[in-house]
Design a protein around this motif. Structure first.
Motif, PDB file in Angstrom:
ATOM      1  N   VAL A   1      29.448   0.684 -17.289  1.00  0.00           N
ATOM      2  CA  VAL A   1      30.549   0.165 -18.007  1.00  0.00           C
ATOM      3  C   VAL A   1      29.977  -0.600 -19.401  1.00  0.00           C
ATOM      4  CG1 VAL A   1      32.049  -1.886 -17.712  1.00  0.00           C
ATOM      5  CG2 VAL A   1      31.938  -0.059 -15.878  1.00  0.00           C
ATOM      6  N   LEU A   2      28.584  -1.032 -19.172  1.00  0.00           N
ATOM      7  CA  LEU A   2      27.900  -1.643 -20.174  1.00  0.00           C
ATOM      8  C   LEU A   2      27.644  -0.723 -21.516  1.00  0.00           C
ATOM      9  CD1 LEU A   2      27.170  -4.689 -20.849  1.00  0.00           C
ATOM     10  CD2 LEU A   2      24.771  -3.802 -20.106  1.00  0.00           C
ATOM     11  N   LEU A   3      27.329   0.208 -21.206  1.00  0.00           N
ATOM     12  CA  LEU A   3      27.255   1.536 -22.197  1.00  0.00           C
ATOM     13  C   LEU A   3      28.264   1.784 -22.793  1.00  0.00           C
ATOM     14  CD1 LEU A   3      24.190   3.533 -20.734  1.00  0.00           C
ATOM     15  CD2 LEU A   3      24.028   1.862 -22.698  1.00  0.00           C
ATOM     16  N   ILE A   4      29.424   1.974 -21.912  1.00  0.00           N
ATOM     17  CA  ILE A   4      30.684   2.366 -22.481  1.00  0.00           C
ATOM     18  C   ILE A   4      31.218   1.151 -23.449  1.00  0.00           C
ATOM     19  CG2 ILE A   4      33.088   2.668 -21.860  1.00  0.00           C
ATOM     20  CD1 ILE A   4      31.927   4.387 -19.622  1.00  0.00           C
ATOM     21  N   SER A   5      31.209  -0.113 -23.136  1.00  0.00           N
ATOM     22  CA  SER A   5      31.589  -1.132 -24.093  1.00  0.00           C
ATOM     23  C   SER A   5      30.796  -1.228 -25.167  1.00  0.00           C
ATOM     24  CB  SER A   5      31.428  -2.379 -23.209  1.00  0.00           C
ATOM     25  OG  SER A   5      30.164  -2.685 -23.129  1.00  0.00           O
ATOM     26  N   ALA A   6      29.183  -0.970 -24.976  1.00  0.00           N
ATOM     27  CA  ALA A   6      28.494  -1.011 -26.218  1.00  0.00           C
ATOM     28  C   ALA A   6      29.036   0.453 -27.387  1.00  0.00           C
ATOM     29  CB  ALA A   6      27.042  -0.327 -26.004  1.00  0.00           C
ATOM     30  N   ALA A   7      29.503   1.285 -26.831  1.00  0.00           N
ATOM     31  CA  ALA A   7      29.878   2.535 -27.496  1.00  0.00           C
ATOM     32  C   ALA A   7      31.226   2.092 -28.285  1.00  0.00           C
ATOM     33  CB  ALA A   7      30.159   3.811 -26.680  1.00  0.00           C
ATOM     34  N   VAL A   8      32.037   1.505 -27.411  1.00  0.00           N
ATOM     35  CA  VAL A   8      33.332   0.800 -27.944  1.00  0.00           C
ATOM     36  C   VAL A   8      33.219  -0.095 -29.167  1.00  0.00           C
ATOM     37  CG1 VAL A   8      35.402  -0.476 -27.649  1.00  0.00           C
ATOM     38  CG2 VAL A   8      34.960   1.485 -26.170  1.00  0.00           C
ATOM     39  N   VAL A   9      32.216  -1.059 -28.930  1.00  0.00           N
ATOM     40  CA  VAL A   9      31.746  -2.021 -30.071  1.00  0.00           C
ATOM     41  C   VAL A   9      31.269  -1.326 -31.238  1.00  0.00           C
ATOM     42  CG1 VAL A   9      30.085  -3.912 -30.303  1.00  0.00           C
ATOM     43  CG2 VAL A   9      31.626  -3.897 -28.422  1.00  0.00           C
ATOM     44  N   HIS A  10      30.416  -0.295 -30.908  1.00  0.00           N
ATOM     45  CA  HIS A  10      29.954   0.384 -32.269  1.00  0.00           C
ATOM     46  C   HIS A  10      30.918   1.137 -33.115  1.00  0.00           C
ATOM     47  CE1 HIS A  10      26.003  -0.673 -30.515  1.00  0.00           C
ATOM     48  NE2 HIS A  10      25.583  -0.220 -31.797  1.00  0.00           N
ATOM     49  N   GLY A  11      32.056   1.519 -32.169  1.00  0.00           N
ATOM     50  CA  GLY A  11      33.258   2.035 -33.012  1.00  0.00           C
ATOM     51  C   GLY A  11      33.779   1.247 -33.741  1.00  0.00           C
TER      52      GLY A  11
END
Length: 158
Positions: free
Chosen positions: A85-95
């Motif tokens: 979940v943390l890595l998915i949220s980091a991907a969303v933040v970078h988008g």
């Protein structure tokens, strides 16, 4: 395979980004504090402190994401639970940051954000394993021993 090298690269990039974000916000906080000007009546000291706190918070967030990627690289196992979940949220933040940086900073920053986004998504996708290989026979006790499934009879009209 490319799984472990991608995880190592993601970990290094996220640790570097964590340090960079924290240092940049700390520098901006110092600049605001030394200006001694207010923005629409806001207290300069409060803006300085909030910039520093925000930088530390985002730095710790990216460092935690880098730690998850580092653990993935060391264990060679997919991230699970909170780490995923943390890595998915980091991907969303970078988008989202990529969308903002295109207009505010320019295309080089946008390309960096998209590159980090692609690396995180690649990390998440390379560790996705199908539940069962396509050519494998079903195991005993999992429905492979029963009669074959047939379609129901066609309805008849009276």
């Amino acid at each position: 395979m490319v799984r472990r090298p991608v995880a190592w690269v993601v970990a290094v990039v996220l640790f570097a980004e964590a340090f960079g974000i924290a240092a940049l916000n700390w520098f901006l906080g110092v600049v605001v504090d030394r200006q001694d000007m207010s923005l629409a009546g806001l207290d300069p000291h409060m803006m300085s402190v909030s910039s520093k706190i925000g930088g530390i918070a985002f730095g710790l967030y990216f460092a935690l994401c880098g730690l998850v990627a580092l653990l993935v690289a060391l264990r060679d196992r997919p991230p699970a639970g909170f780490g995923r979940v943390l890595l998915i949220s980091a991907a969303v933040v970078h988008g989202i940051l990529g969308a903002f940086t295109w207009g505010l900073v320019g295309w080089p920053a946008f390309l960096f954000m998209v590159l980090v986004l692609a690396l995180i998504v690649l990390l998440l996708m390379t560790y996705d394993r199908p539940a069962e290989p396509a050519g494998a026979a079903p195991e005993a006790g999992k429905g492979g021993d029963g009669p074959p499934v047939t379609s129901p009879p066609a309805p008849t009209t009276p």
